[in-house]
Motif scaffolding. Structure first.
Motif, mmCIF file in Angstrom:
data_model
loop_
_atom_site.group_PDB
_atom_site.id
_atom_site.type_symbol
_atom_site.label_atom_id
_atom_site.label_comp_id
_atom_site.label_asym_id
_atom_site.label_seq_id
_atom_site.Cartn_x
_atom_site.Cartn_y
_atom_site.Cartn_z
ATOM 1 N N GLN A 152 69.842 38.083 -72.003
ATOM 2 C CA GLN A 152 68.902 39.153 -71.685
ATOM 3 C C GLN A 152 69.336 40.472 -72.312
ATOM 4 O O GLN A 152 68.515 41.219 -72.859
ATOM 5 C CB GLN A 152 68.785 39.314 -70.161
ATOM 6 C CG GLN A 152 67.762 40.360 -69.736
ATOM 7 C CD GLN A 152 66.360 40.010 -70.162
ATOM 8 O OE1 GLN A 152 65.814 38.991 -69.755
ATOM 9 N NE2 GLN A 152 65.746 40.848 -70.997
ATOM 10 N N ALA A 155 68.652 40.345 -75.982
ATOM 11 C CA ALA A 155 67.213 40.487 -76.206
ATOM 12 C C ALA A 155 66.775 41.935 -76.035
ATOM 13 O O ALA A 155 65.798 42.370 -76.658
ATOM 14 C CB ALA A 155 66.445 39.584 -75.250
ATOM 15 N N ASP A 156 67.500 42.680 -75.196
ATOM 16 C CA ASP A 156 67.199 44.101 -74.989
ATOM 17 C C ASP A 156 67.744 44.974 -76.111
ATOM 18 O O ASP A 156 67.541 46.191 -76.110
ATOM 19 C CB ASP A 156 67.768 44.577 -73.652
ATOM 20 C CG ASP A 156 67.025 43.986 -72.456
ATOM 21 O OD1 ASP A 156 65.873 43.541 -72.642
ATOM 22 O OD2 ASP A 156 67.594 43.967 -71.354
ATOM 23 N N GLY A 157 68.480 44.350 -77.056
ATOM 24 C CA GLY A 157 68.978 45.087 -78.208
ATOM 25 C C GLY A 157 70.342 45.716 -78.036
ATOM 26 O O GLY A 157 70.755 46.552 -78.855
ATOM 27 N N SER A 190 69.569 37.064 -83.203
ATOM 28 C CA SER A 190 69.152 37.685 -81.950
ATOM 29 C C SER A 190 67.634 37.803 -81.853
ATOM 30 O O SER A 190 67.072 37.810 -80.753
ATOM 31 C CB SER A 190 69.791 39.069 -81.815
ATOM 32 O OG SER A 190 71.197 38.950 -81.667
ATOM 33 N N ALA A 194 65.449 36.874 -78.674
ATOM 34 C CA ALA A 194 64.528 37.805 -78.028
ATOM 35 C C ALA A 194 63.161 37.169 -77.833
ATOM 36 O O ALA A 194 62.499 37.362 -76.805
ATOM 37 C CB ALA A 194 64.411 39.073 -78.857
ATOM 38 N N GLN A 195 62.741 36.378 -78.814
ATOM 39 C CA GLN A 195 61.446 35.705 -78.708
ATOM 40 C C GLN A 195 61.454 34.677 -77.581
ATOM 41 O O GLN A 195 60.492 34.569 -76.807
ATOM 42 C CB GLN A 195 61.099 35.041 -80.040
ATOM 43 C CG GLN A 195 59.681 34.517 -80.110
ATOM 44 C CD GLN A 195 59.341 34.007 -81.496
ATOM 45 O OE1 GLN A 195 60.115 33.275 -82.109
ATOM 46 N NE2 GLN A 195 58.185 34.395 -82.002
#
Length: 205
Positions: A152, A155-157, A190, A194-195
């Protein structure tokens, strides 16, 4: 499972059933007609590419009652209801029960065929979407709790040092977890992660 596009017609009016069968067969559909909701429930075979055309007012079990029963039993079949008087309360109730459309008589054959094709296409798109969501959830479900937390964050960068600071672990440990979860998910970037996270967070339709 039947793979060709099918139309199911439920109407107690024999003349309408016969006419509708001719129309849809000439348009290339496989057609089955039923004189009542009870007959349909007994004879229906699940189809991926299909639509149910349903008369609103029938003896014993009406169109809305059948629609609501299908939804309660989680029968995945787009439904078009037709009626001679599509007033607002009836239309609202039908749409709330999951009808794809409510069509008011009189209607042209071309309109009904077009609506059926729209319903089948919409159903196909929804099934594909839900399958993607389920696959993403299944993949992420194979991760450990810590790996899901890191997934998570990625995915949030967030970077490895930022994730480490948030979770109270070292950046090196974050990198090790990232390598493991990438391997488990069979991804290498990544962006792909994220997808997956995005799809898994979406609600089913």
């Amino acid at each position: 499972m039947i793979s060709e596009q099918s139309v199911f017609i439920v109407d107690d009016d024999e003349s309408f059933r016969n006419a509708a069968q001719r129309v849809f067969r000439s348009a290339g559909f496989r057609v089955e007609a039923f004189e009542s909701a009870t007959a349909f429930l007994s004879g229906y075979r699940p189809c991926d590419e299909a639509c149910l055309i349903l008369d609103l007012r029938m003896p014993e079990v009406g169109g809305l009652e059948l629609l609501e029963r299908l939804r309660q039993e989680q029968v995945d079949l787009p439904v078009i209801i037709y009626t001679g008087n599509a007033d607002v309360p009836v239309t609202v109730r039908a749409m709330q029960a999951g009808a794809f459309a409510v069509v008011e008589k009189p209607f042209s054959d071309e309109l009904l065929i077009a609506r059926v094709r729209e319903a089948i296409t919409s159903s196909r798109t929804r099934r594909a979407r839900n399958a993607t969501i389920a696959a993403a959830r299944a993949k992420l479900g194979g991760l450990t709790e810590r790996e899901r937390e890191i997934a998570q964050c990625l995915a949030d960068g967030l970077s490895a040092p930022q994730i480490g600071a948030r979770l109270g672990i070292s950046a090196r440990t974050v990198e090790a977890h990232r390598a493991n979860l990438f391997r488990k998910l069979e991804i290498s970037a990544s962006a792909a992660l994220a997808q997956l996270v995005l799809w898994a967070a979406l609600g089913d339709e």
